[in-house]
Design an enzyme around this catalytic site. Structure first.
Site, PDB file in Angstrom:
ATOM      1  CG  ASP A  57      -1.662   1.217   1.475  1.00  0.00           C
ATOM      2  OD1 ASP A  57      -2.340   1.648   0.532  1.00  0.00           O
ATOM      3  OD2 ASP A  57      -1.594   1.789   2.585  1.00  0.00           O
TER       4      ASP A  57
ATOM      5  CG  ASP B 200      -1.418   8.302   2.111  1.00  0.00           C
ATOM      6  OD1 ASP B 200      -0.555   8.695   2.918  1.00  0.00           O
ATOM      7  OD2 ASP B 200      -2.182   9.059   1.498  1.00  0.00           O
TER       8      ASP B 200
HETATM    9 MG   LIG Z   1      -2.561   3.239   3.590  1.00  0.00          MG
END
Ligand SMILES: [Mg+2]
Length: 346
Positions: free
Chosen positions: A25, A27
Site C-alpha cells: 500500500d 499512503d
Molecule cells: Mg494506507
C-alpha cells in the site's frame, strides 16, 4: 559445521522469507503526504533484490504514471506498470460485464478516464448517451452534476435490466493536508441514496484489485504490506495473501488488539526494516502467550503482562492472546501498557 547447520535451521524466518512478490500500500506505508515514511525507501529497495515489488493504491485520482514518478522522486525507481490502481481493477471488472469499446459514464477524474481510454472504452459524462455502465472514483472535481448523471443512468435496478455500477473504492474518508475530507465511499453513498442500488467495488478490501496485482506480477507467494486493518489486511486476507501491518500509518496498537477475525495480520512491524529481521515465533502454553521477550496471560477477564520485554513483542503477544481467546476485546480488562504507542513518532 554440524553446529552451524543446526543454528541456521533454528533461525526464525523473516517476513520476507519465501516471498516472491511484495505488494505495498502507499499512503502510511511508503509515504505520508508528499514525503517518504522513515526506513520505507531503503527497505523496499533492499527487498527488491529478492522479490518483485508492486504498489497497490485505492486512490483513483492519480494515474499510475504520476504515482510512479512520485515514488521515483522519493528514491524508489518505479515504472508505471508496477503500480496497481483501483481504476485498473475497476476496468478489469468492467471488461467482464460490458462489450469491448462500450461507452462508460464516468464519475471521477483523469486517473479513471486514463484507464478506461487505455482499455479501449469510450467515455461520457452524460446519462443521455446510453452508457453501458457507470464507473465511479474519487476526484476533487466530482460535483453534484456528475453524481446526478450517475443517478439518472442507474435508475433501473440491475436485476431488472439496469446497467452495472462499479466503484473504484469505498473509502469513507480521504486525508488531506488541512484535515480529513469525504472520500469516494461518501460520494458513492450519495448516489446509492438516490437510486437505492449498491455498487460493485473494485478496490481494497474487495478482491479485484488483489487479483489484478497477482495476475500482473505473476505472484505465487505474495506478501502484502499495509497500514489499515479494515482495507489492507482484511483485503489481503480475503485474497488469501499473507500480510504485514506496519505501524507507520493509520492503525495503532489498540486497533491491532481489537482487530476482528479476518482483519488480523500475519506480522506486526514498527517500520519496514522489520521485513529483514527474524520474526519471533509465537509460543502458546495454555492461557500464556510468549513472543520473543514478552509474555502475556489471559486470566479470566484480565490480560496480565507477565514479562513486558520489548514493546513490539508485547503488542504481538497481547494481540495473539486476545485473538486466540475467541472473545471480543470489550470483555477484557487490558492494561494500558499493552497498547502503548511509541511507534508513531519513529
Ligand atoms: Mg494506507
Amino acid at each position: 559445521m554440524p553446529l552451524f547447520r543446526r543454528d541456521a535451521a533454528r533461525r526464525e524466518a523473516t517476513p520476507l522469507d519465501g516471498v516472491d512478490t511484495v505488494l505495498a500500500d502507499l499512503d502510511g506505508v511508503v509515504y505520508a503526504g508528499a514525503g517518504a515514511i522513515p526506513y520505507a525507501v531503503e527497505s523496499l529497495n533492499r527487498a527488491r533484490s529478492g522479490a518483485r515489488i508492486g504498489y497497490i493504491t485505492n486512490n483513483a485520482s492519480r494515474t499510475d504514471a504520476s504515482v510512479a514518478a512520485h515514488l521515483s522522486e522519493l528514491g524508489l525507481p518505479t515504472r508505471p506498470d508496477e503500480i496497481v490502481t483501483s481504476p485498473q481493477a475497476a476496468v478489469r471488472l468492467l471488461a467482464e460485464r460490458v462489450a469491448p469499446g462500450a461507452t462508460i459514464l464516468v464519475v471521477g477524474g483523469d486517473g479513471l478516464i486514463d484507464e478506461l481510454t487505455k482499455a479501449g472504452f469510450a467515455v461520457t459524462r452524460s446519462a443521455d448517451d446510453a452508457p453501458a455502465a457507470v464507473v465511479q472514483g474519487f476526484a476533487p472535481e466530482v460535483d453534484w452534476k456528475q453524481l446526478a448523471e450517475a443517478a439518472f443512468a442507474l435508475q433501473t435496478p440491475e436485476d431488472e435490466g439496469g446497467i452495472p455500477w462499479i466503484a473504484t473504492n469505498t473509502d469513507w474518508t480521504i486525508p488531506q493536508s488541512r484535515g480529513i475530507a469525504p472520500g469516494n465511499g461518501t460520494l458513492v453513498s450519495a448516489v446509492h441514496t438516490a437510486v437505492g442500488r449498491l455498487a460493485t467495488v473494485a478496490g481494497k478490501p474487495e478482491t479485484p484489485i488483489f487479483e489484478e496485482a497477482v495476475a500482473r506480477f505473476d505472484a505465487t507467494s505474495p506478501l502484502f504490506l499495509g497500514d489499515r486493518l479494515d482495507t489492507d489486511i482484511a483485503g489481503a486476507s480475503r485474497a488469501g495473501m499473507r500480510s504485514v501491518l506496519v505501524l507507520t500509518g493509520i492503525d495503532r496498537p489498540k486497533h491491532v488488539l481489537a482487530a476482528p477475525a479476518g482483519s488480523r495480520p500475519d506480522y506486526i512491524l514498527a517500520d519496514l526494516r522489520g521485513l529483514f529481521q527474524p520474526y519471533p515465533t509465537v509460543v502458546t502454553d495454555g492461557d500464556r502467550v510468549t513472543v520473543g521477550s514478552s509474555t502475556v496471560r489471559v486470566d479470566g477477564a484480565h490480560i496480565v503482562i507477565e514479562r513486558a520485554g520489548d514493546q513490539l513483542d508485547l503488542l504481538r503477544a497481547g494481540a495473539r492472546a486476545i485473538w486466540d481467546s475467541g472473545r471480543a476485546i470489550f470483555g477484557f480488562r487490558v492494561p494500558e501498557q499493552l497498547y502503548a504507542d511509541p511507534f508513531r513518532s519513529r
